[in-house]
Design an enzyme around this catalytic site. Structure first.
Site, mmCIF file in Angstrom:
data_model
loop_
_atom_site.group_PDB
_atom_site.id
_atom_site.type_symbol
_atom_site.label_atom_id
_atom_site.label_comp_id
_atom_site.label_asym_id
_atom_site.label_seq_id
_atom_site.Cartn_x
_atom_site.Cartn_y
_atom_site.Cartn_z
ATOM 1 N N ASN A 236 103.927 89.044 71.098
ATOM 2 C CA ASN A 236 103.043 88.053 70.492
ATOM 3 C C ASN A 236 101.721 88.674 70.020
ATOM 4 O O ASN A 236 101.257 88.392 68.914
ATOM 5 C CB ASN A 236 102.768 86.917 71.485
ATOM 6 C CG ASN A 236 104.049 86.177 71.859
ATOM 7 O OD1 ASN A 236 105.091 86.408 71.256
ATOM 8 N ND2 ASN A 236 103.961 85.305 72.856
ATOM 9 N N HIS B 147 88.074 70.365 25.542
ATOM 10 C CA HIS B 147 89.220 69.480 25.257
ATOM 11 C C HIS B 147 90.178 70.134 24.268
ATOM 12 O O HIS B 147 90.868 69.454 23.521
ATOM 13 C CB HIS B 147 88.769 68.130 24.695
ATOM 14 C CG HIS B 147 87.628 67.514 25.442
ATOM 15 N ND1 HIS B 147 87.795 66.647 26.489
ATOM 16 C CD2 HIS B 147 86.281 67.683 25.313
ATOM 17 C CE1 HIS B 147 86.613 66.296 26.960
ATOM 18 N NE2 HIS B 147 85.678 66.917 26.261
ATOM 19 N N ASN C 127 107.814 87.342 21.937
ATOM 20 C CA ASN C 127 107.346 86.387 22.952
ATOM 21 C C ASN C 127 106.415 87.037 23.979
ATOM 22 O O ASN C 127 106.685 88.153 24.419
ATOM 23 C CB ASN C 127 108.541 85.776 23.672
ATOM 24 C CG ASN C 127 109.430 84.961 22.740
ATOM 25 O OD1 ASN C 127 108.939 84.404 21.755
ATOM 26 N ND2 ASN C 127 110.707 84.917 23.030
ATOM 27 N N GLU D 176 103.382 84.587 30.313
ATOM 28 C CA GLU D 176 104.156 83.382 30.680
ATOM 29 C C GLU D 176 104.692 83.472 32.106
ATOM 30 O O GLU D 176 104.654 82.511 32.869
ATOM 31 C CB GLU D 176 105.331 83.195 29.714
ATOM 32 C CG GLU D 176 104.910 82.707 28.347
ATOM 33 C CD GLU D 176 106.109 82.619 27.411
ATOM 34 O OE1 GLU D 176 106.552 81.499 27.141
ATOM 35 O OE2 GLU D 176 106.615 83.672 26.982
ATOM 36 N N TYR E 115 101.433 80.895 71.356
ATOM 37 C CA TYR E 115 102.410 81.371 70.378
ATOM 38 C C TYR E 115 103.653 80.474 70.338
ATOM 39 O O TYR E 115 104.143 80.027 71.363
ATOM 40 C CB TYR E 115 102.857 82.807 70.715
ATOM 41 C CG TYR E 115 103.941 83.298 69.776
ATOM 42 C CD1 TYR E 115 103.596 83.850 68.544
ATOM 43 C CD2 TYR E 115 105.285 83.158 70.089
ATOM 44 C CE1 TYR E 115 104.583 84.259 67.657
ATOM 45 C CE2 TYR E 115 106.276 83.561 69.209
ATOM 46 C CZ TYR E 115 105.920 84.107 67.994
ATOM 47 O OH TYR E 115 106.885 84.519 67.115
ATOM 48 N N LYS F 266 111.012 86.348 16.415
ATOM 49 C CA LYS F 266 110.169 86.057 17.571
ATOM 50 C C LYS F 266 109.691 87.303 18.322
ATOM 51 O O LYS F 266 110.419 88.256 18.502
ATOM 52 C CB LYS F 266 110.927 85.171 18.579
ATOM 53 C CG LYS F 266 111.269 83.793 18.083
ATOM 54 C CD LYS F 266 110.084 82.834 18.054
ATOM 55 C CE LYS F 266 109.579 82.501 19.438
ATOM 56 N NZ LYS F 266 110.536 81.715 20.210
ATOM 57 N N SER G 49 113.655 87.238 20.996
ATOM 58 C CA SER G 49 114.572 86.127 21.200
ATOM 59 C C SER G 49 115.974 86.576 20.814
ATOM 60 O O SER G 49 116.143 87.326 19.853
ATOM 61 C CB SER G 49 114.146 84.950 20.326
ATOM 62 O OG SER G 49 115.231 84.078 20.112
ATOM 63 N N LYS H 131 105.843 85.351 57.564
ATOM 64 C CA LYS H 131 105.905 86.669 56.920
ATOM 65 C C LYS H 131 106.435 86.641 55.495
ATOM 66 O O LYS H 131 105.853 87.257 54.606
ATOM 67 C CB LYS H 131 106.739 87.620 57.776
ATOM 68 C CG LYS H 131 105.987 88.008 59.005
ATOM 69 C CD LYS H 131 106.827 88.719 60.013
ATOM 70 C CE LYS H 131 106.198 88.568 61.377
ATOM 71 N NZ LYS H 131 106.163 87.177 61.890
ATOM 72 N N GLN I 29 107.111 83.111 63.092
ATOM 73 C CA GLN I 29 107.939 84.120 62.437
ATOM 74 C C GLN I 29 108.088 83.810 60.945
ATOM 75 O O GLN I 29 108.320 84.690 60.137
ATOM 76 C CB GLN I 29 109.314 84.146 63.120
ATOM 77 C CG GLN I 29 110.225 85.238 62.634
ATOM 78 C CD GLN I 29 111.329 85.512 63.649
ATOM 79 O OE1 GLN I 29 111.058 85.970 64.752
ATOM 80 N NE2 GLN I 29 112.558 85.221 63.297
HETATM 81 N N1 ARG Z 1 109.459 88.197 65.454
HETATM 82 C C1 ARG Z 1 108.429 87.467 66.098
HETATM 83 C C2 ARG Z 1 107.412 86.906 65.092
HETATM 84 O O1 ARG Z 1 107.495 87.255 63.985
HETATM 85 C C3 ARG Z 1 107.716 88.353 67.058
HETATM 86 C C4 ARG Z 1 107.204 87.688 68.277
HETATM 87 C C5 ARG Z 1 108.289 87.118 69.047
HETATM 88 N N2 ARG Z 1 107.871 86.730 70.357
HETATM 89 C C6 ARG Z 1 108.683 86.098 71.166
HETATM 90 N N3 ARG Z 1 108.251 85.865 72.299
HETATM 91 N N4 ARG Z 1 109.869 85.715 70.785
HETATM 92 O O2 ARG Z 1 106.553 86.124 65.395
#
Ligand code: ARG
Length: 470
Positions: free
Chosen positions: A120, A166, A295, A300, A327, A293, A287, A335, A332
């Protein structure tokens, strides 16, 4: 199950002790994060080296154990770089993959690395190390883009174009002034990222699972080794809050919002209906059906990618909102939105920074567009005010002049003096100076105004701010 065959039950080697069976295959796939958190590996290794060094310093590990751990981790770093380490889903995440590999390589000492810490505080530390580095890289890309805009502003300080409100022609501005507006937005974005970085750069390690640890750890020593400015004050907070991710995502959403506004203008300006700028062919595509064209796909797609970054901000805000201390595994899920945002920003900023010096401005086209649409009407009203007419009356007079010009298919500057004097006796020969586009922009000669001289001075100041930016 007898005690004997319990010993080789196929459970997780890091936490399997209290389990009577291994995880369901689907559960294993569902809970594993190594497919994406392996990106944290270099930071995880750095953090582990600092942790092991500290454990030896306070006497929890012997110097020999520390040396074996550090050397082992460095070797694993090499393996990962060379793509030799095989990430295993059954080991869940990057942390346990690296630890298992360490024990495989160095034996007993490897099993001691996790003393006084938890995944954690480990994952929170890794994430902060990664984000700190990425923020520095993104700010460098922002700086490159800003430098390109400042150069363009200087190059086009005298180029007159229509300024819009505008999306209607409002008043003439200089192209350089417009570029500096973009630069100002990005300068704030960079400052916001620098500010976020201060709160990112705080060390969670030492919080352990949630309450701290019984070992005599030296957190300031770890912070110093890893380049953190501070040690997190509260262990419950440090392992659980992802506000630093959310803050970064909010900064990123604003960067993308700004890039998207720029994209919108580039797309319009590149359209032959405007024709203000041209992009080199290598930044455009064609195109498959319409041979004529060309583009503007890069702007975009940048505009399109803004949606996903804003979405990632919403995702992590929502992820956080229902979580009790401390925690929770929910985290998780922080990420993938973060990593995708980092990649998106890096691509978009990099492409813009590459592209900007190659934008070709069609100054005559910009000028022609400014000359259509009565862009100097406000200048005429201001002229009348300087001759004693109240602004509201001046507004009315000029409105009538505009209508007359429009009916005759003319611009204000094309109306003969006699016709103009028919609207107000205060108008004299010198009126044509204020009705020209160059006169109009040159007259807005104060800090923040569009006059070419001001744009040059503002470019100088912007360049100084940029080089003072750490
Ligand atoms: N893979 C977990 C995360 O991204 C790491 C921590 C997991 N901790 C646990 N006690 N399961 O948060």
């Amino acid at each position: 199950m007898t005690a004997a065959n319990m010993a080789d039950k196929p459970t997780n080697q890091s936490w399997g002790g209290r389990f009577s069976e291994g995880p369901d295959a689907r559960v294993q796939r569902f809970t594993a994060s190594v497919s994406f958190d392996c990106r944290l590996a270099p930071y995880d290794i750095r953090g582990s080296i600092a942790h092991a060094t500290m454990l030896a310093k306070v006497g929890v590990l012997t110097d020999d154990e520390r040396d074996r751990i550090v050397a082992g981790l460095q070797d694993i770093d090499g393996e990962i770089h060379r793509g030799e380490l095989e990430w295993r889903d059954d080991l869940e995440d990057v942390h346990m993959n690296i630890e298992a590999r360490l024990t495989e390589r160095i034996g007993e000492a490897g099993k001691k690395l996790h003393t006084g810490r938890s995944r954690n505080d480990q994952v929170a530390t890794d994430l902060r190390l990664l984000l700190r580095e990425e923020i520095d890289d993104l700010r460098a890309e922002l700086a490159r883009l800003r430098a390109g805009l400042i150069d363009l502003a200087e190059r086009e300080a005298d180029t007159v174009m229509p300024g819009f409100t505008h999306m209607q022609v409002a008043q003439p501005v200089t192209f350089g002034h417009h570029m500096l507006a973009w630069e100002a937005m990005l300068a704030r974005d960079s400052a916001r990222l620098a500010d976020t970085r201060r709160r990112v750069n705080v060390l969670p390690l030492g919080s352990a699972a949630l309450a701290g640890t019984t070992f005599p750890i030296d957190r300031p020593f770890v912070a110093e080794q890893l380049g953190f400015d501070e040690v997190a004050e509260n262990s419950l907070d440090a392992v659980s809050d992802r506000d630093f991710v959310i803050e970064f995502l909010a900064d990123a959403a604003l960067v993308m919002t700004h890039l998207s506004r720029m994209a919108e203008e580039l797309v319009l300006w590149i359209s032959p209906a405007f024709g203000f700028v041209e992009l080199p062919d290598r930044y455009c595509t064609g195109s498959s059906i319409m041979p004529q064209k060309k583009n503007p796909d890069v702007p975009e797609i940048v505009r399109g990618k803004t949606g996903r970054v804003t979405g990632h901000l919403m995702a992590v805000l929502t992820l956080m909102k229902g979580q009790p201390l401390a925690y929770n595994r929910d985290n998780q899920e922080d990420k993938e939105p973060l990593f995708d945002t980092l990649d998106t920003l890096r691509d978009c900023l990099g492409l813009y920074a590459d592209m900007m010096p190659h934008i070709r401005v069609d100054a005559p086209a910009c000028r022609r567009a400014a000359a259509r649409g009565f862009a100097t009407a406000t200048d005429l009203a201001d002229y009348l005010v300087r001759r004693g007419v109240a602004f509201r009356d001046a507004h009315e007079i000029v409105g009538k002049a505009v209508r007359a010009a429009q009916e005759g298919g003319l611009d204000l500057a094309d109306l003969p003096l006699d016709t103009l004097r028919g609207f107000s006796g205060a108008i004299e020969e010198d009126v044509y100076q204020v009705l020209t586009l160059d006169g109009s922009v040159a007259a807005r000669d104060h800090i923040g105004g569009t006059a070419p001289a001001q744009v040059r001075a503002a470019s100088d100041r912007a360049r100084k701010r940029l080089s003072a930016d750490d």
